[in-house]
Design a protein around this motif. Structure first.
Motif, PDB file in Angstrom:
ATOM      1  N   ILE A   1       7.961  -5.281   7.116  1.00  0.00           N
ATOM      2  CA  ILE A   1       7.406  -4.698   5.893  1.00  0.00           C
ATOM      3  C   ILE A   1       8.478  -3.847   5.215  1.00  0.00           C
ATOM      4  O   ILE A   1       9.070  -2.963   5.835  1.00  0.00           O
ATOM      5  N   ALA A   2       8.740  -4.111   3.954  1.00  0.00           N
ATOM      6  CA  ALA A   2       9.720  -3.340   3.199  1.00  0.00           C
ATOM      7  C   ALA A   2       9.204  -1.928   2.976  1.00  0.00           C
ATOM      8  O   ALA A   2       7.997  -1.706   2.846  1.00  0.00           O
ATOM      9  N   VAL A   3      10.117  -0.969   2.901  1.00  0.00           N
ATOM     10  CA  VAL A   3       9.741   0.436   2.727  1.00  0.00           C
ATOM     11  C   VAL A   3      10.407   1.014   1.491  1.00  0.00           C
ATOM     12  O   VAL A   3      11.625   0.924   1.320  1.00  0.00           O
ATOM     13  N   ALA A   4       9.587   1.607   0.635  1.00  0.00           N
ATOM     14  CA  ALA A   4      10.062   2.381  -0.521  1.00  0.00           C
ATOM     15  C   ALA A   4       9.687   3.835  -0.283  1.00  0.00           C
ATOM     16  O   ALA A   4       8.564   4.137   0.131  1.00  0.00           O
TER      17      ALA A   4
ATOM     18  N   VAL B   1      -4.067  -0.839   8.327  1.00  0.00           N
ATOM     19  CA  VAL B   1      -3.802  -1.647   7.131  1.00  0.00           C
ATOM     20  C   VAL B   1      -2.685  -2.633   7.431  1.00  0.00           C
ATOM     21  O   VAL B   1      -2.764  -3.821   7.084  1.00  0.00           O
ATOM     22  N   PHE B   2      -1.641  -2.171   8.108  1.00  0.00           N
ATOM     23  CA  PHE B   2      -0.564  -3.069   8.532  1.00  0.00           C
ATOM     24  C   PHE B   2      -1.106  -4.191   9.417  1.00  0.00           C
ATOM     25  O   PHE B   2      -0.641  -5.338   9.352  1.00  0.00           O
ATOM     26  N   ALA B   3      -2.086  -3.858  10.257  1.00  0.00           N
ATOM     27  CA  ALA B   3      -2.613  -4.825  11.225  1.00  0.00           C
ATOM     28  C   ALA B   3      -3.308  -6.013  10.558  1.00  0.00           C
ATOM     29  O   ALA B   3      -3.504  -7.048  11.203  1.00  0.00           O
ATOM     30  N   THR B   4      -3.667  -5.914   9.292  1.00  0.00           N
ATOM     31  CA  THR B   4      -4.269  -7.049   8.580  1.00  0.00           C
ATOM     32  C   THR B   4      -3.268  -8.178   8.388  1.00  0.00           C
ATOM     33  O   THR B   4      -3.668  -9.322   8.133  1.00  0.00           O
ATOM     34  N   GLY B   5      -1.979  -7.859   8.444  1.00  0.00           N
ATOM     35  CA  GLY B   5      -0.950  -8.865   8.214  1.00  0.00           C
ATOM     36  C   GLY B   5      -0.709  -9.180   6.755  1.00  0.00           C
ATOM     37  O   GLY B   5       0.119 -10.040   6.425  1.00  0.00           O
ATOM     38  N   ALA B   6      -1.394  -8.487   5.853  1.00  0.00           N
ATOM     39  CA  ALA B   6      -1.286  -8.790   4.424  1.00  0.00           C
ATOM     40  C   ALA B   6      -0.254  -7.936   3.699  1.00  0.00           C
ATOM     41  O   ALA B   6       0.146  -8.265   2.582  1.00  0.00           O
ATOM     42  N   ILE B   7       0.171  -6.834   4.310  1.00  0.00           N
ATOM     43  CA  ILE B   7       1.036  -5.875   3.620  1.00  0.00           C
ATOM     44  C   ILE B   7       2.501  -6.284   3.745  1.00  0.00           C
ATOM     45  O   ILE B   7       3.012  -6.515   4.845  1.00  0.00           O
ATOM     46  N   GLU B   8       3.179  -6.352   2.606  1.00  0.00           N
ATOM     47  CA  GLU B   8       4.594  -6.747   2.578  1.00  0.00           C
ATOM     48  C   GLU B   8       5.504  -5.619   2.099  1.00  0.00           C
ATOM     49  O   GLU B   8       6.724  -5.696   2.280  1.00  0.00           O
ATOM     50  N   LEU B   9       4.915  -4.593   1.492  1.00  0.00           N
ATOM     51  CA  LEU B   9       5.683  -3.470   0.969  1.00  0.00           C
ATOM     52  C   LEU B   9       4.875  -2.197   1.165  1.00  0.00           C
ATOM     53  O   LEU B   9       3.665  -2.181   0.923  1.00  0.00           O
ATOM     54  N   PHE B  10       5.539  -1.154   1.624  1.00  0.00           N
ATOM     55  CA  PHE B  10       4.875   0.115   1.891  1.00  0.00           C
ATOM     56  C   PHE B  10       5.671   1.231   1.239  1.00  0.00           C
ATOM     57  O   PHE B  10       6.893   1.304   1.385  1.00  0.00           O
TER      58      PHE B  10
ATOM     59  N   CYS C   1       0.848  -1.184   0.000  1.00  0.00           N
ATOM     60  CA  CYS C   1       0.000   0.000   0.000  1.00  0.00           C
ATOM     61  C   CYS C   1       0.883   1.233   0.000  1.00  0.00           C
ATOM     62  O   CYS C   1       2.065   1.170   0.363  1.00  0.00           O
ATOM     63  N   THR C   2       0.326   2.355  -0.427  1.00  0.00           N
ATOM     64  CA  THR C   2       1.049   3.615  -0.439  1.00  0.00           C
ATOM     65  C   THR C   2       0.247   4.658   0.337  1.00  0.00           C
ATOM     66  O   THR C   2      -0.960   4.524   0.530  1.00  0.00           O
ATOM     67  N   ALA C   3       0.954   5.704   0.777  1.00  0.00           N
ATOM     68  CA  ALA C   3       0.289   6.808   1.467  1.00  0.00           C
ATOM     69  C   ALA C   3       1.087   8.080   1.254  1.00  0.00           C
ATOM     70  O   ALA C   3       2.305   8.086   1.416  1.00  0.00           O
ATOM     71  N   HIS C   4       0.372   9.153   0.901  1.00  0.00           N
ATOM     72  CA  HIS C   4       0.990  10.465   0.733  1.00  0.00           C
ATOM     73  C   HIS C   4       0.765  11.355   1.951  1.00  0.00           C
ATOM     74  O   HIS C   4       1.462  12.343   2.131  1.00  0.00           O
ATOM     75  N   LEU C   5      -0.248  11.051   2.743  1.00  0.00           N
ATOM     76  CA  LEU C   5      -0.702  11.912   3.839  1.00  0.00           C
ATOM     77  C   LEU C   5      -1.297  11.035   4.937  1.00  0.00           C
ATOM     78  O   LEU C   5      -1.224   9.816   4.865  1.00  0.00           O
ATOM     79  N   ARG C   6      -1.819  11.648   5.987  1.00  0.00           N
ATOM     80  CA  ARG C   6      -2.515  10.949   7.082  1.00  0.00           C
ATOM     81  C   ARG C   6      -1.811   9.645   7.501  1.00  0.00           C
ATOM     82  O   ARG C   6      -2.356   8.540   7.324  1.00  0.00           O
ATOM     83  N   PRO C   7      -0.642   9.722   8.101  1.00  0.00           N
ATOM     84  CA  PRO C   7       0.068   8.500   8.496  1.00  0.00           C
ATOM     85  C   PRO C   7      -0.743   7.570   9.391  1.00  0.00           C
ATOM     86  O   PRO C   7      -0.619   6.339   9.283  1.00  0.00           O
ATOM     87  N   GLY C   8      -1.593   8.124  10.256  1.00  0.00           N
ATOM     88  CA  GLY C   8      -2.358   7.285  11.164  1.00  0.00           C
ATOM     89  C   GLY C   8      -3.289   6.315  10.484  1.00  0.00           C
ATOM     90  O   GLY C   8      -3.690   5.311  11.084  1.00  0.00           O
ATOM     91  N   ARG C   9      -3.616   6.568   9.226  1.00  0.00           N
ATOM     92  CA  ARG C   9      -4.527   5.671   8.499  1.00  0.00           C
ATOM     93  C   ARG C   9      -3.839   4.388   8.058  1.00  0.00           C
ATOM     94  O   ARG C   9      -4.509   3.426   7.665  1.00  0.00           O
TER      95      ARG C   9
END
Length: 314
Positions: free
Chosen positions: A223-226, A187-196, A175-183
């Motif tokens: 979770i990998a970070v780009a 999504v991370f808590a689902t356990g499905a995200i491997e790249l952010f 998943c990606t995010a430009h704003l609102r870090p708290g959101r």
């Protein structure tokens, strides 16, 4: 509710040398880092392919750009549905070279059906049977994903991407995010995200602050970070906000000195810009404490002028 990390915790991460763990060098001198727990050694420089659709680039020019990037060890390319004809041009340029890159695309759909439809179209345009990752595109936008729980349900975008992964259409989900870090944390808590992928530069560190608010949690979960918008994004035309020689040098050194960042994705329009970015990656040296303090202070001053340019911070 997101957790705020303390200054001490963040400072420990920034000075603990974690960014270098598992790092290495490609045969041609381009540094690589592990992409979280995905098991891929990514070049620290990634090519953002939105820019190749922002201007009337001939296919031959795109072919030369991608060819030179791959020849120099760049192995991470980011695109999306909605980036004009970027996927079409990439698909042609990567003919016979698909196995040389970690290829990422995105979907803006909030629904299971829409996400699967988007990915099918992306695969057709990219001329491939699968991509390495599909991002939920800017999950922080509540106009695009007004009901976050619905988007993360079986009938939502996440349900569609999990189905796509089962079918072999994508190897990983991000998943990606430009704003609102708290959101991002739910999504991370689902356990499905491997790249952010998120906005990271030495100015917006003082505006959105993904570095303290989200990246420590990504590290805990593997979770990998780009990083994106590392040059601040374009303003009044194609030039990015952080385009001066000093800003360019400082922002890339800052981003690559953030411990969790595996790859910095830069929108590149031509071979000259590619060579500039490749040189910066090869010459990268981590910031020392004095340099970090200087750059952070300058970024804070610039941030007061920029303000929340991408939208709300909470």
């Amino acid at each position: 509710m997101h957790r705020e990390y303390t200054r001490r915790e963040f400072s420990h991460l920034m000075t603990g040398g974690a960014f270098a763990a598992g790092s290495g060098w490609a045969g041609n001198g381009l540094p690589v880092r592990p992409l979280g727990k995905i098991g891929f050694a990514a070049s620290i420089l990634g090519l953002g392919a939105q820019r190749i659709a922002d201007q009337p680039l001939e296919q031959s020019a795109v072919d030369r750009l991608i060819g030179e990037a791959l020849d120099n060890g760049l192995n991470y390319i980011d695109t999306a549905r909605g980036y004009g004809d970027s996927e079409d041009k990439l698909g042609r340029a990567l003919a016979g070279k698909r196995d040389k890159v970690f290829l990422v695309t995105k979907t803006r759909s909030a629904t299971r059906e829409g996400a699967l439809r988007d990915l099918e179209e992306s695969l057709r345009r990219l001329r491939t049977d699968s991509v390495d990752c599909v991002h939920i595109h800017n999950i922080a936008r509540d106009d695009r994903f007004p009901d976050l729980q619905a988007a993360l349900s079986d009938d939502g975008v996440l349900g569609g991407l999990l189905e796509a992964k089962k079918k072999g259409m994508t190897r990983h989900i991000g998943c990606t995010a430009h704003l609102r870090p708290g959101r991002v944390l739910p999504v991370f808590a689902t356990g499905a995200i491997e790249l952010f992928m998120c906005t990271i530069n030495f100015v917006e560190r003082h505006i959105y602050n993904f570095e303290e608010r989200v990246l420590p949690e990504a590290a805990k979960r593997g979770i990998a970070v780009a990083a994106m918008k590392v040059l601040g994004g374009p303003v009044r035309g194609p030039q990015p906000r952080l385009a001066s020689p000093e800003d360019y040098r400082d922002t890339l050194r800052y981003v690559w000195s953030v411990p969790q960042v595996a790859v910095a994705v830069i929108g590149i329009r031509n071979n000259q810009e590619l060579r500039q970015a490749l040189a910066a990656a090869r010459e990268f040296q981590p910031l020392n404490a004095e340099e970090m303090a200087r750059i952070m202070a300058r970024g804070k001053a610039i941030a007061a002028d920029w303000g929340p340019l991408r939208g709300p911070t909470d």
